[in-house]
Design a protein around this motif. Structure first.
Motif, PDB file in Angstrom:
ATOM      1  N   THR A  22       5.838  19.514   1.249  1.00  0.00           N
ATOM      2  CA  THR A  22       5.491  18.174   1.712  1.00  0.00           C
ATOM      3  C   THR A  22       6.283  17.145   0.928  1.00  0.00           C
ATOM      4  O   THR A  22       6.572  17.339  -0.261  1.00  0.00           O
ATOM      5  CB  THR A  22       3.989  17.903   1.519  1.00  0.00           C
ATOM      6  N   VAL A  25       4.464  11.963  -2.591  1.00  0.00           N
ATOM      7  CA  VAL A  25       3.500  10.951  -2.170  1.00  0.00           C
ATOM      8  C   VAL A  25       4.106   9.556  -2.234  1.00  0.00           C
ATOM      9  O   VAL A  25       3.892   8.729  -1.341  1.00  0.00           O
ATOM     10  CB  VAL A  25       2.240  11.033  -3.054  1.00  0.00           C
ATOM     11  N   ASN A  29       4.321   6.798   0.682  1.00  0.00           N
ATOM     12  CA  ASN A  29       3.813   5.430   0.509  1.00  0.00           C
ATOM     13  C   ASN A  29       4.877   4.402   0.869  1.00  0.00           C
ATOM     14  O   ASN A  29       4.587   3.388   1.531  1.00  0.00           O
ATOM     15  CB  ASN A  29       3.359   5.214  -0.927  1.00  0.00           C
TER      16      ASN A  29
END
Length: 268
Positions: A22, A25, A29
């Motif tokens: 993945t 983060v 964002n």
């Protein structure tokens, strides 16, 4: 005769598959932020909604920073939030832990906590102003109340929700109640408390803006109310974005503290 068996081809026997990677983060964002600004710019440019665009709001923000208005208002609101939030959390932790650990204290205090939870802190602002005046005290008080009610319930629920097996195991090993409380109950209840603090932080910011709308001479809420009088929508947007940014930074600090204090907890 030897029996030859076919190799096991079940998924359990096969080599484990690597999970999909993945994106980081922070990258997600950033993508979400850019997408939101793009949608905002398109909506303003096509006049789908009657709002100023990002460039207009950014220009107004620069003006407010240069004349010192934005910094003064932000510091005033931040000071009120920090003071009320710190006082509310500092009182909520012992009260919530006592309610969760001692049934007698729970029976005496829980009705009052649940009663005041149903009364919005915003509804207490007029009464606070009448009793405490229009200075800083009523503003800090309603922020304190909002933060306290969110955190005390979380602390109480954290103590009540501790696995009884852990407590019984500690007692079987000879640990007295004081050691059980300090070494078992408090660490197990910490994640609940930190979640309550994050909720209380949001309630504190919502409360301070409402308090500044009613009675204040500076602050982000006051500046937004003043801008509304003159239909200064860019200034209102600047106030909203400033509150969101400061609140997000404070929430990230609490999230960092949560990860440091609950590193033993399994995470997804």
């Amino acid at each position: 005769m030897a029996v030859i068996t076919a190799p096991d081809k079940t998924p359990a026997a096969s080599a484990p598959r690597r999970g999909r990677r993945t994106p980081p983060v922070l990258l997600l964002n950033l993508v979400a932020l850019l997408a939101g600004v793009a949608v905002w710019a398109i909506a303003a440019a096509t006049q789908l909604v009657d709002v100023p665009g990002p460039l207009s709001v950014g220009s107004r923000a620069v003006e407010l920073v240069q004349d010192g208005t934005l910094l003064t208002d932000a510091l005033a609101s931040l000071r009120r939030v920090f003071l009320g939030f710190a006082l509310g959390t500092a009182l909520a932790v012992p009260v919530g832990f006592v309610m969760g650990w001692y049934p007698v204290a729970r029976g005496l205090l829980e009705p009052y906590v649940q009663f005041f939870r149903t009364v919005p802190p915003l509804a207490i602002i007029p009464l606070a102003i009448v009793l405490m005046g229009i200075g800083e005290t009523p503003k800090v008080f309603v922020i304190f109340l909002a933060a306290f009610l969110s955190s005390v319930v979380a602390a109480f629920q954290g103590v009540v929700g501790v696995d009884r097996t852990l407590i019984n195991a500690a007692r079987v090993l000879g640990a007295p109640d004081r050691v059980v409380f300090l070494k078992v109950v408090i660490p197990a209840a910490t994640p609940f408390l930190l979640v309550g603090m994050r909720i209380g932080l949001g309630a504190a910011w919502g409360t301070v803006v409402a308090a500044e709308l009613i009675a204040a001479d500076k602050g982000l809420g006051y500046e937004m109310m003043h801008a509304q009088t003159y239909y200064d929508i860019p200034t209102i947007f600047v106030g909203l974005i400033t509150i969101g940014v400061i609140g997000l930074l404070m929430d990230r600090l609490l999230l960092l503290a949560e990860r440091r204090l609950t590193g033993w907890q399994e995470r997804r």
